[in-house]
Design an enzyme around this catalytic site. Structure first.
Site, PDB file in Angstrom:
ATOM      1  N   VAL A  26       0.852  -1.187   0.000  1.00  0.00           N
ATOM      2  CA  VAL A  26       0.000   0.000   0.000  1.00  0.00           C
ATOM      3  C   VAL A  26       0.885   1.232   0.000  1.00  0.00           C
ATOM      4  O   VAL A  26       1.822   1.343   0.801  1.00  0.00           O
ATOM      5  CB  VAL A  26      -0.943   0.014   1.224  1.00  0.00           C
ATOM      6  CG1 VAL A  26      -1.826   1.272   1.177  1.00  0.00           C
ATOM      7  CG2 VAL A  26      -1.812  -1.240   1.255  1.00  0.00           C
ATOM      8  N   ASP A 137     -14.068 -10.671   7.360  1.00  0.00           N
ATOM      9  CA  ASP A 137     -12.707 -10.460   7.864  1.00  0.00           C
ATOM     10  C   ASP A 137     -12.639  -9.240   8.769  1.00  0.00           C
ATOM     11  O   ASP A 137     -11.720  -8.421   8.673  1.00  0.00           O
ATOM     12  CB  ASP A 137     -11.725 -10.315   6.699  1.00  0.00           C
ATOM     13  CG  ASP A 137     -10.276 -10.522   7.132  1.00  0.00           C
ATOM     14  OD1 ASP A 137     -10.050 -11.180   8.170  1.00  0.00           O
ATOM     15  OD2 ASP A 137      -9.373 -10.048   6.423  1.00  0.00           O
TER      16      ASP A 137
END
Length: 460
Positions: A26, A137
């Protein structure tokens, strides 16, 4: 011949890696022309990448792009660089996302914010379910804060569509996925399971974590003594369970009901007395919200450790990227939370609270950091120097809940009382942000490193 570089993604340049590892990274991305900042998730493509893996990422993007809500990290755009272009660019799937400039929720959470943020979590999850999507999740690292301090649910890599919006027809799910401390007990069976109760259980574990500062067990199976004591009821006489208020305990138990048919729904949680109490924080301005959010960090001294004021001067504005960051995120909330590092290479925004300054130079501190982290059971590997010659360690291991964490420790120089000191940043790639802060605290209190940590503004 020049090495492959990262492409410009719909006008955004990738300027700094801020997370991830392995096949996914990221970056902070900036659009100079439009004065905008975003995040870019890069999933590397190689000759070994299978069609199934690509379809999984494509499904994640389709689902995430369709979700538009105040409490969901916004999906902005995506581009794909195929392997045939690898001579010029790094092959991969580039997902442009809203930048959560406020960082990890659990990196900064204060007790008074529990109801405020839990209600935002429920609102976001209620929308997701009404769109026919199951997240699957939910965990602390997937709950972020934006520039205004609003909770953002992120990472839809394990999500699945369980309901068709036009007909309302639902289906059960079969795939076993998620992180063990957060998964529902019915996933221990090989039978199909209902989608919504899975996320409700995850919401319950998140609520417990907000209240207690850790997850309730390693996994919801007979292999966990804590979970077995939860089943028998013995655990309610133990800390931290025994100090929960009656209303809070009632809500936690409702969300963590073993039988999914009897488990609370999100609507039940909405209407529960613990959630329906008005929050005074919601009525405050963004500056007051940020002050309240960081109060516990100031009281504990953590904020002063992370960002001591050595010079009594405002951060430099010489760096164009720093100006853009400030301009694009000029809310009172982020102005209060922004942390600027003072190093030999200049002053810049470094959003991690897991950081400290030391009164000895990096080359002296570096072996001490490695020694003390190794003594804490952390695997350390020396990495090539970073920008400006910064010394770096690649670290990893398992936390107390057996969750894997990975990240970096980076040491840079800064001037301290006319001599050279060290600025240390611990940057998480993956893992529980609560565990990451616990590791940071253990390091600054460790035998060799702790002796050199600057513990108050201008002093040791």
């Amino acid at each position: 011949m020049t090495s492959p570089k990262y492409p410009k993604v719909v006008g955004y340049d990738l300027v700094q890696q801020i997370g991830g590892g392995g096949f996914s990274r990221v970056f902070r991305a900036v659009n100079v022309a439009e004065h905008r900042v975003a995040a870019c998730k890069v999933i590397t493509l190689t000759a070994e990448t299978t069609d199934k893996e690509r379809k999984t990422v494509e499904k994640e993007m389709r689902i995430h792009a369709a979700l538009k809500h105040d409490n969901i990290l916004e999906f902005l755009n995506a581009v794909v660089v195929e392997l045939k272009h690898r001579a010029h660019y790094v092959p991969g799937i580039y997902m442009l996302l809203e930048l959560a400039a406020g960082g990890d929720l659990f990196d900064k959470i204060a007790p008074d914010w529990r109801i405020f943020y839990f209600n935002q979590l429920i609102a976001g999850m209620d929308y997701i379910h009404k769109e026919g999507v199951c997240h699957r999740d939910l965990k602390p690292e997937n709950l972020l804060l934006d520039v205004a301090g609003t909770l953002k649910i992120s990472d839809f890599g394990l999500s699945s569509v369980f309901k068709l919006k036009d007909t309302g027809r639902t289906r059960t799910l079969t795939e076993r996925c998620g992180s063990l401390p957060y998964v529902a007990p019915e996933l221990n069976s090989d039978q199909p399971y209902e989608a919504e109760p899975i996320d409700v259980w995850g919401v319950g574990v998140i609520l417990y974590t907000l209240l207690a500062g850790n997850t309730p067990w390693d996994e919801p199976t007979q292999h966990s003594p804590e979970f077995m004591r939860y089943l028998s009821g013995e655990i309610f006489q133990e800390l931290p369970w025994s100090r929960f208020s009656g209303e809070a305990l009632s809500l936690v138990q409702g969300l963590l009901t073993i039988d999914p048919r009897e488990r609370f729904t999100l609507e039940d949680a909405f209407q529960h007395p613990w959630c329906s109490r008005p929050s005074q924080l919601a009525k405050q301005g963004s500056a007051s919200l940020a002050e309240a959010l960081t109060q516990s960090l100031r009281s504990s001294g953590d904020l002063e450790l992370a960002s001591p004021d050595f010079s009594q001067r405002n951060p430099s504005k010489d760096d164009e990227d720093e100006i853009m960051l400030s301009a694009a995120h000029s809310t009172q909330f982020t102005q209060t939370l922004m942390l600027f590092s003072q190093t030999q290479s200049g002053t810049r925004y470094t959003p991690h609270l897991t950081r400290f300054y030391a009164g000895i130079p990096p080359d002296q501190l570096f072996p001490l950091v490695g020694e003390d982290l190794s003594a804490l059971g952390v695997t350390c590997r020396e990495a090539p120097p970073g920008e400006g010659g910064a010394l770096r360690l690649r670290i990893g291991g398992q936390d107390a809940r057996k969750e894997v964490f990975r990240g970096w420790v980076q040491l840079e120089s800064f001037e301290y009382r006319g001599a050279q000191g060290a600025f240390c940043v611990m940057q998480k790639d993956s893992g529980n942000p609560i565990s990451w802060r616990q590791l940071w605290r253990a390091l600054i209190q460790s035998p060799h490193v702790g002796a050199h940590v600057l513990r108050k503004a201008g002093g040791a």
